[in-house]
Design an enzyme around this catalytic site. Structure first.
Site, PDB file in Angstrom:
ATOM      1  N   ASP A 117       0.717  -1.222  -0.069  1.00 21.95           N
ATOM      2  CA  ASP A 117       0.076   0.020  -0.045  1.00 21.95           C
ATOM      3  C   ASP A 117       0.897   1.258  -0.064  1.00 21.95           C
ATOM      4  OD1 ASP A 117      -3.332   0.619   1.655  1.00 21.95           O
ATOM      5  OD2 ASP A 117      -2.152   1.643   0.084  1.00 21.95           O
TER       6      ASP A 117
HETATM    7  C1  GLC Z   1      -4.284   3.952  -0.426  1.00 20.84           C
HETATM    8  C2  GLC Z   1      -5.418   2.959   0.161  1.00 20.84           C
HETATM    9  C3  GLC Z   1      -5.475   1.864  -0.770  1.00 20.84           C
HETATM   10  C4  GLC Z   1      -5.407   2.425  -2.132  1.00 20.84           C
HETATM   11  C5  GLC Z   1      -4.025   3.006  -2.446  1.00 20.84           C
HETATM   12  C6  GLC Z   1      -4.005   3.587  -3.892  1.00 20.84           C
HETATM   13  O1  GLC Z   1      -3.754   4.501   0.735  1.00 20.84           O
HETATM   14  O2  GLC Z   1      -4.830   2.294   1.469  1.00 20.84           O
HETATM   15  O3  GLC Z   1      -6.757   1.227  -0.675  1.00 20.84           O
HETATM   16  O4  GLC Z   1      -5.653   1.118  -3.160  1.00 20.84           O
HETATM   17  O5  GLC Z   1      -3.562   3.727  -1.381  1.00 20.84           O
HETATM   18  O6  GLC Z   1      -4.921   4.623  -3.943  1.00 20.84           O
END
Ligand code: GLC
Length: 702
Positions: free
Chosen positions: A263
């Site tokens: 993430d």
């Molecule tokens: C964010 C979220 C995740 C998302 C990613 C890309 O921080 O935690 O769910 O897919 O970043 O946007």
């Protein structure tokens, strides 16, 4: 491939980092050519994600991705296509022309896996039509912490419901074979002890296996192509540094063979936030050793340089790098990117029926929690519509809607209707609108009460201000005081008040909910939300939603329906601790249903046998309606404290007025099993109780 080319494939940067800052705002986008060339050319980065600021048109998306692919093709030795990923979490919510569905918490209230599959299939098609072959969906976290800002993205608090809907979402997303889904966030992310996003969760392994792993295991079984890792920590170990989680459990025990993506900035956060790595380089080593394949390192490229150093120092093996790169290239090949680097085709963007499916989902996602005869509104009733959700698009769409937080009305495309606009189309001459209060500032109560003088009833739209992730962290689960003051003032007038609630988690409003003549809840119902809610208020559609979570009465009673017996009552004082405002699975329609003849085909069950359960359900009201028949099982005594009950099956049942149907369910041995402290699932002999509606029967497992 050179080491730098391999490591580049393991790197994902954000579109924002490639944007020229001047035009990063708004629905236009311009590259910073130098940044694009450096990341995609020089560093041969293999993946790009996200929107720079707000949604783009599908055709602009295709141009943007085309430029990225052109840079990769012309600017690198191998010309490997870049894999673009985006959060299409309730439709293709970053494509301006897309159809947006209820958020997962609203879809969960539909209790309808096939509908979830169809919504996901449309989301996939519209994401692909935008040239994007990877969606960071579905969220499979089980929403058991109501304070958490991302409850809205979960399918609620129950494992079975989340599992069945998650599998349906994966099927819908990946059915065409040209879009990769992403089960997230593996695992235990939804249970922060404090309710604050990305803070510690303390989850024993047998609890993790019982309540948080099943949706991911089922998604793996359904062929989900990628998995995103939980940004938080479990009992002191950040998921991104946990080899037991990402390798032993996910790969060897659960059999996942796809790509694991981190993430946001979570490799570096092992150093900067979690502080389990004294240097960034050690953070990279920990995460790659744990088993990540792609590092979502949105704004920086030092992940590449540090990983190259680690391999050259033999702190990370070439084999480990090759393992990740192989998975990534297999994924790109499977998606057809080597043949068509800008996925999908623009003409697939819209199909007859998209809007109809969104309306079906919005209708089924609304949950009527109370109705003391005031709904449906009749053809003469004059209505005061008021409250922050009355004339607000963000109140109907929630986060991840054209912008990350979903708050900017200006970012919404033209033509979308607020509740006020939709209601005015139906009952303009009988509609009085007063803002009543906003998301901030003092309520304008006098103005609302003056409006009420001209009306017979008030529809007070309580709304949670759209927010998600850390910006969605709250200090108080209650609705903001000004909203409750407005509702109280309306109730004190003596006229009937209908509370219409749009929110992403169960914000407390007990003192007004207990006095209102009706309570209608909707979990951010999306593009067709306004129309669906008006149709329900006016009786053109009968509500059929059922709560996918327990609605707390107070901040000191945040229990789930499958709580333990010790949480059921205070054995010293006989007080009822578990006494929610509204129950998991609760929801009314505009008719009534009666249950009878609950029967089991045996009162003793041997291992390997099944218990056949049947029950009659009758629509005893005056109009058609849909019941959600829910089968719960209680293990009366067990070697670990047993939950009071667990949902073991459910079925939606539309019945015409007067119609009766007999439903049959089969309870298997696994339906009686639970995860023991040794990590194994097994049932224990003893007495069990089956409950459907108000009926219950017992049997013994021998
Ligand atoms: C964010 C979220 C995740 C998302 C990613 C890309 O921080 O935690 O769910 O897919 O970043 O946007």
């Amino acid at each position: 491939m050179t080491l730098r080319e391999k490591v580049g494939q393991m790197t994902q940067v954000s579109l924002e980092s490639l944007a020229s800052s001047r035009e990063r705002q708004g629905s236009q986008f311009r590259f910073d050519r130098q940044a694009l060339q450096r990341a995609v050319g020089e560093y041969a980065v293999g993946s790009v994600l996200n929107v720079a600021d707000q949604a783009l048109s599908a055709s602009r998306w295709r141009e943007v991705i085309g430029e990225i692919q052109e840079t990769a093709s012309q600017g690198t030795r191998l010309g490997i296509p870049v894999l673009f990923g985006i959060d299409s979490v309730h439709g293709a919510n970053y494509t301006r022309e897309a159809t947006l569905f209820p958020h997962n918490l609203g879809l969960a209230a539909c209790w309808n896996p096939d509908l979830v599959r169809r919504c996901s299939s449309i989301a996939a098609r519209q994401t692909l039509a935008s040239g994007i072959p990877w969606s960071f969906a579905p969220v499979l976290d089980v929403g058991r912490q109501p304070l958490w800002s991302r409850m809205v993205e979960t399918y609620g608090e129950d494992v079975l419901l989340a599992t069945r809907l998650g599998v349906a979402a994966v099927a819908g997303l990946q059915s065409g074979g040209r879009l990769a889904g992403c089960a997230k966030h593996f695992v235990g992310y939804s249970m922060p002890a404090t309710g604050k996003d990305r803070t510690p969760a303390y989850i024993p392994k047998h609890v993790l296996r019982e309540y948080f792993l099943p949706p991911f295991q089922a998604a793996i079984g359904a062929g989900v192509a990628t998995i995103m890792v939980n940004s938080g920590e479990i009992s002191g170990t950040p998921a991104h540094a946990c080899k037991w989680l990402l390798n032993d459990l996910l790969r060897h025990e659960m059999g996942f063979k796809g790509v694991v993506v981190t993430d946001w900035m979570d490799v570096m956060r092992l150093h900067t936030i979690h502080r389990v790595a004294p240097t960034l380089k050690e953070a990279v080593r920990l995460a790659v050793e744990a088993g990540i394949d792609i590092s979502m390192t949105p704004h920086r490229l030092d992940f590449c340089d540090l990983l190259i150093e680690l391999v050259e120092e033999e702190a990370i093996s070439q084999e480990r790098i090759d393992q990740s790169v192989r998975r990534i290239l297999m994924l790109k090949h499977g998606l057809g990117l080597f043949d068509n680097s800008v996925a999908g085709s623009l003409q697939d963007l819209h199909q007859e029926g998209d809007r109809k499916t969104a309306l079906e989902a919005a209708r089924e996602s609304a949950v009527l929690l109370r109705n003391w005869g005031v709904l449906p509104l009749d053809a003469e009733t004059r209505v005061l519509l008021t409250g922050p959700g009355a004339d607000s698009l963000p109140a109907l769409f929630g986060p991840w809607s054209y912008t990350w937080q979903g708050r900017e009305e200006t970012a919404f495309p033209a033509g979308l209707k607020t509740l006020r606009q939709a209601m005015a189309e139906s009952i303009e001459e009988r509609l009085i609108y007063r803002p009543g209060c906003g998301f901030r500032g003092a309520p304008q109560i006098e103005q609302a009460l003056q409006g009420l003088e001209q009306a017979d009833v008030a529809v007070c739209c309580l709304a949670e201000r759209s927010a998600v992730e850390k910006p969605g962290d709250i200090e108080d689960l209650s609705f903001p005081r000004p909203q409750l003051q407005l509702a109280e003032a309306l109730l004190n007038s003596g006229k009937p008040v209908i509370l219409l609630v749009t929110a992403g988690r169960p914000r407390l409003f007990t003192e007004v909910a207990e006095r209102a003549q009706a309570v209608l809840w909707a979990g951010y119902p999306g593009s067709a939300g306004a129309q669906a809610l008006v149709e329900i208020l006016l009786g053109q559609v009968s509500p059929s939603g059922r709560l996918p979570f327990t609605y707390p009465r107070s901040s000191g009673s945040l229990f789930t329906y499958d709580h333990k017996n010790s949480e059921k009552e205070d054995i010293h004082l006989g007080m009822k601790a578990f006494n929610p405002l509204f129950q998991f699975g609760q929801g009314l329609t505009y008719t009534d249903f009666e249950y009878s003849n609950l029967s089991l085909d045996r009162d003793k069950m041997k291992s390997g046998e099944e218990v056949r359960v049947s029950v009659d359900v009758k629509n005893v009201g005056g109009r058609a309606g849909t019941e959600v028949v829910q089968l719960y099982v209680s293990d009366l005594y067990a070697s670990l404290t047993p939950p009071c009950m667990r949902l073991r099956d459910f079925r939606k049942l539309p019945l015409d007025a007067g119609e009766q149907e007999t439903l049959t369910f089969r309870l298997t041995h696994d339906d009686l099993a639970f995860v023991h402290r040794d990590g194994n699932r097994r049932a224990e002999a003893g007495d069990f109780e089956v409950r459907i509606g108000p009926l219950s029967e017992r049997f013994r497992l021998i």
